[in-house]
Enzyme design. Structure first.
Site, PDB file in Angstrom:
ATOM      1  CD  GLU A   1     -24.605 -72.060 -45.495  1.00  0.00           C
ATOM      2  OE1 GLU A   1     -25.179 -71.855 -44.427  1.00  0.00           O
ATOM      3  OE2 GLU A   1     -23.947 -71.193 -46.084  1.00  0.00           O
TER       4      GLU A   1
ATOM      5  CB  CYS B   1     -25.961 -71.562 -56.163  1.00  0.00           C
ATOM      6  SG  CYS B   1     -24.258 -71.155 -55.760  1.00  0.00           S
TER       7      CYS B   1
ATOM      8  CB  CYS C   1     -13.218 -72.156 -49.942  1.00  0.00           C
ATOM      9  SG  CYS C   1     -12.327 -71.865 -51.496  1.00  0.00           S
TER      10      CYS C   1
ATOM     11  CB  CYS D   1     -10.961 -64.813 -52.095  1.00  0.00           C
ATOM     12  SG  CYS D   1     -10.428 -65.930 -53.419  1.00  0.00           S
TER      13      CYS D   1
ATOM     14  CB  CYS E   1     -14.865 -65.136 -50.404  1.00  0.00           C
ATOM     15  SG  CYS E   1     -15.986 -66.547 -50.520  1.00  0.00           S
TER      16      CYS E   1
ATOM     17  CB  SER F   1     -17.780 -69.819 -60.809  1.00  0.00           C
ATOM     18  OG  SER F   1     -17.026 -68.685 -60.446  1.00  0.00           O
TER      19      SER F   1
ATOM     20  CB  CYS G   1     -21.909 -64.210 -54.701  1.00  0.00           C
ATOM     21  SG  CYS G   1     -22.936 -64.462 -56.098  1.00  0.00           S
TER      22      CYS G   1
HETATM   23  N1  SAH Z   1     -14.123 -70.767 -56.029  1.00  0.00           N
HETATM   24  C1  SAH Z   1     -14.917 -70.498 -57.204  1.00  0.00           C
HETATM   25  C2  SAH Z   1     -16.375 -70.817 -56.958  1.00  0.00           C
HETATM   26  C3  SAH Z   1     -17.067 -69.921 -55.955  1.00  0.00           C
HETATM   27  S1  SAH Z   1     -17.973 -68.805 -56.907  1.00  0.00           S
HETATM   28  C4  SAH Z   1     -14.690 -69.059 -57.640  1.00  0.00           C
HETATM   29  O1  SAH Z   1     -14.093 -68.317 -56.877  1.00  0.00           O
HETATM   30  O2  SAH Z   1     -15.069 -68.692 -58.752  1.00  0.00           O
HETATM   31  C5  SAH Z   1     -18.323 -67.541 -55.882  1.00  0.00           C
HETATM   32  C6  SAH Z   1     -18.388 -66.242 -56.653  1.00  0.00           C
HETATM   33  O3  SAH Z   1     -18.816 -65.238 -55.753  1.00  0.00           O
HETATM   34  C7  SAH Z   1     -17.024 -65.842 -57.126  1.00  0.00           C
HETATM   35  O4  SAH Z   1     -17.011 -65.083 -58.279  1.00  0.00           O
HETATM   36  C8  SAH Z   1     -16.587 -65.067 -55.926  1.00  0.00           C
HETATM   37  O5  SAH Z   1     -15.482 -64.313 -56.155  1.00  0.00           O
HETATM   38  C9  SAH Z   1     -17.832 -64.265 -55.626  1.00  0.00           C
HETATM   39  N2  SAH Z   1     -17.814 -63.728 -54.267  1.00  0.00           N
HETATM   40  C10 SAH Z   1     -17.076 -64.166 -53.238  1.00  0.00           C
HETATM   41  N3  SAH Z   1     -17.286 -63.410 -52.143  1.00  0.00           N
HETATM   42  C11 SAH Z   1     -18.193 -62.476 -52.481  1.00  0.00           C
HETATM   43  C12 SAH Z   1     -18.834 -61.426 -51.781  1.00  0.00           C
HETATM   44  N4  SAH Z   1     -18.593 -61.202 -50.486  1.00  0.00           N
HETATM   45  N5  SAH Z   1     -19.714 -60.659 -52.463  1.00  0.00           N
HETATM   46  C13 SAH Z   1     -19.991 -60.925 -53.752  1.00  0.00           C
HETATM   47  N6  SAH Z   1     -19.427 -61.905 -54.459  1.00  0.00           N
HETATM   48  C14 SAH Z   1     -18.532 -62.682 -53.835  1.00  0.00           C
END
Ligand code: SAH
Length: 353
Positions: free
Chosen positions: A91, A104, A111, A115, A118, A194, A336
């Site tokens: 996406e 984006c 992934c 985390c 996420c 990021s 995000c």
């Molecule tokens: N793997 C990289 C790139 C993905 S960026 C990274 O983690 O930076 C995605 C961004 O959105 C990151 O800052 C991530 O932590 C944030 N994110 C992930 N899940 C989220 C959620 N449920 N709500 C808001 N932000 C989130």
């Protein structure tokens, strides 16, 4: 399927054209058609002689990732789903703003980082994207932008599915073409990568002659808490990540962004904010607070607006530059952390490496 011309860099194109006995300057001509003018077929490369176009077309395809779905949010955000050759899907998100437009992009299908907050990680990992699959998202979304936005500058954020620095070579190759004035010509100031901080790859990124802005996904003010949210903390601890990020070459006055997802009653107290302020005090840092974007499978709640305000106030009082990210496209799961593999695909996903 023929090999794809789209995605080759200048040395790659030079190699292929030399093989066809063409002079070296042809490679640059093709490069400009592919990435600056972004034509959809070899036949549109009108400054190449017809026989050369025919020979190229006999050996190569020119294609972008196959669009499979397109969802429009009430706020104008558009989520694009692409179906890749092996059935994996990714996406990408188009985000219109008043004075700019943002794309984006994803660097992996799924992934492997897992985390806890996420959805991409919760749904599993499939594979690294190829350079053409990364660049193709940008090409397709740029081509799809409404005509009335054509005067606005592009921002590109590498913040979609996946961890870009776990797919370092393909991502760096794509970034070079994106930032090249003869390519997509996205200003390095308007491009942000990021990462959670994959240290060896971050060092590699620092060696690049032209670099994007850097955003670090921090999400906790200490190692113990970060470990419970982000398994990668075991391998690349936050102190080491911050130390490396502080060495990231940026022009005078430039700042590294630290992203911090606020999770209700988990990392959103004023005490957490004070710890974060101490951690970043004196660094070239700005903090981007991201209130959790919820989804059914994400086992956390969004912070209260009061908690966001209080957290913000602590950082501001400590003289740390801070902003709050406004969610975009939440209704279509485009915000995000909400991008994800489809169900059938997730169950077929391979285990994390
Ligand atoms: N793997 C990289 C790139 C993905 S960026 C990274 O983690 O930076 C995605 C961004 O959105 C990151 O800052 C991530 O932590 C944030 N994110 C992930 N899940 C989220 C959620 N449920 N709500 C808001 N932000 C989130």
């Amino acid at each position: 399927m023929l090999p794809n011309l789209f995605g080759l860099d200048l040395p790659g194109l030079s190699r292929e054209l030399a093989r066809l006995d063409e002079p070296p300057y042809r490679a640059r001509q093709v490069y400009v058609w592919l990435y600056k003018k972004r034509v959809r077929s070899i036949d549109e490369m009108t400054d190449l002689a017809k026989p050369l176009r025919a020979r190229l077309a006999a050996e190569f395809e020119l294609r972008w990732p196959e669009p499979a779905d397109r969802q429009l949010s009430y706020d104008g955000t558009v989520k694009h789903l692409f179906r890749l050759d092996d059935g994996a899907s990714i996406e990408s998100v188009y985000i219109p703003e008043e004075k700019r437009r943002t794309i984006c992009i994803s660097t992996q299908a799924g992934c492997p980082l897992e985390c806890a907050f996420c959805l991409t990680g919760i749904r599993g990992y499939r594979r690294n994207l190829k350079t053409w699959e990364i660049l193709g998202q940008v090409a397709a979304l740029m081509a799809d932008a409404p005509a009335r936005t054509h005067g606005l500058a592009w921002n590109v954020v590498v913040m979609g599915m996946g961890e870009p620095l776990l797919n370092c070579d393909a991502t760096l190759a794509a970034l070079r073409v994106l930032m090249d004035p003869e390519g997509f010509a996205v200003s390095p100031k308007k491009l942000t990568l990021s990462t959670v901080g994959i240290l060896p790859a971050l060092e590699k990124l620092m060696q690049e002659p032209v670099r994007p802005n850097l955003a670090i996904s921090l999400h906790a003010p200490n190692a113990a808490l970060r470990r419970t949210l982000m398994p990668i903390e075991e391998k690349y601890p936050l102190e080491a990540v911050i130390a490396a990020a502080q060495r990231y070459p940026i022009p005078r006055g430039g700042l590294v962004t630290y992203e911090y997802v606020l999770l209700r009653d988990v990392n959103d107290s004023e005490e957490h904010a004070r710890q974060l302020a101490r951690l970043l005090k004196g660094s070239r840092a700005k903090v981007n607070l991201i209130p959790l974007n919820p989804a059914p499978e994400i086992p956390f709640r969004a912070p209260t607006p009061e908690a966001v305000d209080a957290f913000y106030a602590v950082l501001a009082a400590a003289q740390i530059t801070v902003s709050v990210r406004r969610p975009r496209g939440q209704d279509i799961l485009a915000a995000c952390g909400q991008l994800h593999l489809k169900r059938a695909e997730a169950s077929a996903a391979s285990p994390a490496p």
